[in-house]
Design an enzyme around this catalytic site. Structure first.
Site, mmCIF file in Angstrom:
data_model
loop_
_atom_site.group_PDB
_atom_site.id
_atom_site.type_symbol
_atom_site.label_atom_id
_atom_site.label_comp_id
_atom_site.label_asym_id
_atom_site.label_seq_id
_atom_site.Cartn_x
_atom_site.Cartn_y
_atom_site.Cartn_z
ATOM 1 N N SER A 139 0.848 -1.185 0.000
ATOM 2 C CA SER A 139 0.000 0.000 0.000
ATOM 3 C C SER A 139 0.882 1.233 0.000
ATOM 4 O O SER A 139 2.041 1.179 0.448
ATOM 5 C CB SER A 139 -0.890 0.019 1.247
ATOM 6 O OG SER A 139 -1.613 1.237 1.357
ATOM 7 N N TYR A 152 -2.241 -0.036 10.567
ATOM 8 C CA TYR A 152 -2.235 -0.467 9.167
ATOM 9 C C TYR A 152 -0.913 -0.091 8.506
ATOM 10 O O TYR A 152 -0.314 -0.912 7.796
ATOM 11 C CB TYR A 152 -3.413 0.181 8.432
ATOM 12 C CG TYR A 152 -3.530 -0.213 6.976
ATOM 13 C CD1 TYR A 152 -3.883 -1.513 6.613
ATOM 14 C CD2 TYR A 152 -3.315 0.717 5.956
ATOM 15 C CE1 TYR A 152 -4.003 -1.885 5.281
ATOM 16 C CE2 TYR A 152 -3.437 0.354 4.623
ATOM 17 C CZ TYR A 152 -3.779 -0.939 4.287
ATOM 18 O OH TYR A 152 -3.890 -1.292 2.969
#
Length: 244
Positions: A139, A152
C-alpha cells in the site's frame, strides 16, 4: 515472458484486486489456483471463464494449514508454482487512543502473518524449482504514515521489509519478488473499517478519486510478464488526485 500457462496462486481472490487480477490473468490463459474465505464468490468467478483452468479453494490466510493446502493443491494439479500472489488484507482505520486491540491483532494476523504464511508454504517449492515469483499487495500506506492508520501503516511497512528480505535471501535461486502498493482503490476493503465515521470517509474518498481494481490488476500482470532477467520489486500506484 508470457503469462500463458503460468501457474499462479492468488489469495484474497473473491473480490477487489484479487478478483480483478484473476480475471486479467485468466484472459491471458494462466493456470489459476484461487483462494479466499468466500468459496461461492470464487466459484462464480471461475464460471466466468469456463474454458480456462481455474481451481477454487476455501482459505483463511491466518491459518497456515489452509494456506499450505492451497499450495499443495497447485503442486498436485500442475506440478509447479510459478507465482504466488499474497493479496488478502484488511484496513481498520482508528486512532491509537481508541485502543482497538482486537483490530490491531487482526490486522497483524491477516496483513503480516498472512503474507508470511504464504511465503512459508510456497518457498520450499520455489527453492526446489530454482525459480518463482512472490508478489504481495502492499500500500502507499507502507511508504507514508498518516494519522488513524498507524497500525495499518505498521503492517504494510512490515510487508515491505519482509519482501525485501525475501528478495535478498532468494534472488540467487531465481526467485523474484514484487510489492504492489496502491493508493485509494474502489474495493470492498472499506468493510474492514469498524469505525462508522472513518468508513464513511473512506467510501467518499474512493468514490471521488479511487482507482479501479482493474488498474492494479494490470500492474500485477506487468510484473508477472516482465523478462526473466528483470525483477519489478516495487510498484506504487496513486490516483492522480491523491494527496498522500
Amino acid at each position: 515472458m508470457s503469462i500463458e500457462n503460468k501457474v499462479v496462486v492468488i489469495t484474497g481472490a473473491s473480490s477487489g484486486i484479487g478478483a480483478a487480477t484473476t480475471k486479467e490473468l485468466a484472459k491471458n490463459h494462466a493456470k489459476l489456483v484461487i483462494g479466499a474465505r468466500r468459496l461461492d464468490r470464487l466459484n462464480d468467478l471461475k464460471a466466468e471463464f469456463p474454458d480456462e483452468e481455474i481451481i477454487t479453494q476455501k482459505v483463511d490466510v491466518t491459518n497456515f494449514d489452509e494456506v499450505q493446502a492451497l499450495i499443495d493443491t497447485a503442486n498436485e494439479k500442475f506440478g509447479r508454482i510459478d507465482v504466488l500472489y499474497n493479496n488478502a488484507g484488511i484496513m481498520p482505520v482508528n486512532a491509537l487512543i481508541n485502543r482497538a486491540r482486537d483490530e490491531w491483532q487482526q490486522t497483524l494476523n491477516v496483513n503480516v502473518m498472512g503474507v508470511l504464511n504464504g511465503i512459508a508454504a510456497v518457498l520450499p517449492t520455489m527453492v526446489k524449482q530454482k525459480s518463482g515469483h512472490v508478489i504481495a499487495t502492499d500500500s502507499v500506506a507502507g511508504h507514508v504514515v498518516v494519522p488513524t492508520l498507524a497500525v495499518y501503516n505498521g503492517s504494510k511497512f512490515a510487508v515491505r521489509a519482509i519482501m525485501e528480505g525475501l528478495r535478498q535471501e532468494q534472488h540467487q535461486n531465481n526467485i523474484r519478488t514484487t510489492i504492489v502498493s496502491p493508493g485509494s482503490v474502489s474495493t470492498e476493503l472499506y468493510k474492514s473499517i469498524n469505525n462508522p465515521e472513518n468508513q464513511k470517509a473512506e467510501i467518499n474518498v474512493e468514490n471521488q478519486i479511487g482507482l479501479s481494481a482493474e488498474n492494479i490488476a494490470k500492474s500485477v500482470a506487468f510484473a508477472i510478464s516482465s523478462p526473466a532477467n528483470m525483477d519489478v520489486n516495487e510498484v506504487i500506484i496513486r490516483p492522480i488526485r491523491q494527496d498522500v
